[in-house]
Design a protein around this motif. Structure first.
Motif, PDB file in Angstrom:
ATOM      1  N   MET B   1      -8.819  -9.155  20.757  1.00 50.51           N
ATOM      2  CA  MET B   1      -8.442  -8.245  19.660  1.00 50.51           C
ATOM      3  C   MET B   1      -7.731  -9.036  18.562  1.00 50.51           C
ATOM      4  O   MET B   1      -6.946  -9.916  18.836  1.00 50.51           O
ATOM      5  CB  MET B   1      -7.507  -7.149  20.206  1.00 50.51           C
ATOM      6  N   LYS B   2      -8.067  -8.688  17.362  1.00 54.60           N
ATOM      7  CA  LYS B   2      -7.460  -9.373  16.212  1.00 54.60           C
ATOM      8  C   LYS B   2      -6.829  -8.326  15.297  1.00 54.60           C
ATOM      9  O   LYS B   2      -7.458  -7.330  14.949  1.00 54.60           O
ATOM     10  CB  LYS B   2      -8.547 -10.141  15.458  1.00 54.60           C
ATOM     11  N   LEU B   3      -5.567  -8.592  14.934  1.00 54.16           N
ATOM     12  CA  LEU B   3      -4.865  -7.678  14.028  1.00 54.16           C
ATOM     13  C   LEU B   3      -4.647  -8.379  12.698  1.00 54.16           C
ATOM     14  O   LEU B   3      -4.196  -9.517  12.662  1.00 54.16           O
ATOM     15  CB  LEU B   3      -3.501  -7.293  14.600  1.00 54.16           C
ATOM     16  N   THR B   4      -4.979  -7.696  11.620  1.00 50.61           N
ATOM     17  CA  THR B   4      -4.672  -8.209  10.276  1.00 50.61           C
ATOM     18  C   THR B   4      -3.744  -7.195   9.618  1.00 50.61           C
ATOM     19  O   THR B   4      -4.113  -6.029   9.482  1.00 50.61           O
ATOM     20  CB  THR B   4      -5.950  -8.373   9.451  1.00 50.61           C
ATOM     21  N   ILE B   5      -2.531  -7.642   9.269  1.00 45.19           N
ATOM     22  CA  ILE B   5      -1.544  -6.719   8.701  1.00 45.19           C
ATOM     23  C   ILE B   5      -1.363  -7.058   7.229  1.00 45.19           C
ATOM     24  O   ILE B   5      -1.070  -8.194   6.874  1.00 45.19           O
ATOM     25  CB  ILE B   5      -0.208  -6.822   9.465  1.00 45.19           C
ATOM     26  N   ARG B   6      -1.591  -6.058   6.395  1.00 41.27           N
ATOM     27  CA  ARG B   6      -1.484  -6.276   4.944  1.00 41.27           C
ATOM     28  C   ARG B   6      -0.454  -5.313   4.363  1.00 41.27           C
ATOM     29  O   ARG B   6      -0.261  -4.217   4.892  1.00 41.27           O
ATOM     30  CB  ARG B   6      -2.835  -6.010   4.253  1.00 41.27           C
ATOM     31  N   ASP B   7       0.137  -5.756   3.241  1.00 42.69           N
ATOM     32  CA  ASP B   7       1.027  -4.855   2.496  1.00 42.69           C
ATOM     33  C   ASP B   7       0.185  -3.726   1.935  1.00 42.69           C
ATOM     34  O   ASP B   7      -0.995  -3.898   1.664  1.00 42.69           O
ATOM     35  CB  ASP B   7       1.718  -5.602   1.351  1.00 42.69           C
ATOM     36  N   MET B   8       0.827  -2.581   1.760  1.00 40.51           N
ATOM     37  CA  MET B   8       0.126  -1.450   1.162  1.00 40.51           C
ATOM     38  C   MET B   8      -0.324  -1.832  -0.247  1.00 40.51           C
ATOM     39  O   MET B   8       0.470  -2.361  -1.025  1.00 40.51           O
ATOM     40  CB  MET B   8       1.037  -0.234   1.092  1.00 40.51           C
ATOM     41  N   PRO B   9      -1.588  -1.584  -0.589  1.00 39.95           N
ATOM     42  CA  PRO B   9      -2.059  -1.965  -1.930  1.00 39.95           C
ATOM     43  C   PRO B   9      -1.323  -1.202  -3.028  1.00 39.95           C
ATOM     44  O   PRO B   9      -1.219  -1.663  -4.144  1.00 39.95           O
ATOM     45  CB  PRO B   9      -3.545  -1.597  -1.906  1.00 39.95           C
TER      46      PRO B   9
END
Lengths: 57, 157
Positions: B1-9
């Protein structure tokens, strides 16, 4: 580079989110306790602010 | 499993900016703003004190009348310059103080118009009050800068 199938884009609020790792959950990507009896335990994802989370299996 | 966490656009878009990137050095600019603020404050304080202590208020009123301005303005302008000058030096509501003082300088520029543009002309040309007026608008746009008191009032800790 590995390509991950079926990426899922979620908007998660600050707090702890339990993600299924055993693939038995009926509520994927979240844990629903179905891992009981398997060697897997859910992944705790702790966010300090609302984030967009992309989950690929 | 891979998680990519981004700031809210939306986080970046939530605060609209007129320019995409800062065009000033944010490390030094606050001190430049303070320098302008204290200089303007000293200048206003000096002019206010001049009107009150040297010309005296009735004398200033007479002087205003001789220029064709309402004499009563002296009793408004001199306290504004004194209090405004002190507030600028303290960095207290700089934006609004600077904006309030701007009309005084517009009138000053207007009264110096007949003297020519060069500040060294007899009775002073209009370039100095005009530049002074522009500086107050600049200060209005800049705000308190470093060491301002407004910020301390807003964040009582």
């Amino acid at each position: 580079m590995t390509t991950h199938a079926n990426p899922q884009l979620l908007t998660l609020n600050a707090g702890t989110h339990w993600l299924c790792t055993c693939s038995q959950s009926k509520n994927k990507p979240y844990c629903d306790g179905s891992h009981q009896g398997t060697p897997f335990t859910p992944l705790a994802l702790e966010l300090e602010a609302t984030k967009q989370v992309e989950i690929s299996s | 499993m891979k998680l990519t966490i981004r700031d809210m656009p939306t986080a970046a878009a939530s605060r609209p900016r007129r320019l995409a990137k800062p065009t000033i050095d944010l490390d030094t600019a606050p001190y430049a703003i303070t320098l302008l603020r204290v200089s303007l404050g000293l200048l206003f304080l000096a002019h206010g004190l001049l009107k009150v202590m040297v010309f005296t208020l009735p004398g200033t009123a007479q002087f205003f009348a001789s220029l064709g301005l309402p004499a009563g303005m002296a009793y408004v302008v001199a306290p504004m310059e004194l209090i405004g000058g002190l507030m600028l030096m303290a960095g207290l509501y700089t934006r609004w103080v600077a904006l309030a003082l701007f009309p005084i300088l517009l009138v000053a520029t207007y009264t110096h118009l007949p003297n020519g543009w060069l500040f060294a002309h007899e009775n002073g040309g209009w370039e100095f009050p005009a530049f002074f007026a522009v500086a107050t608008v600049v200060q209005f746009l800049l705000g308190d800068g470093a060491y301002g008191l407004t910020q301390r009032l807003r964040l009582p800790r």
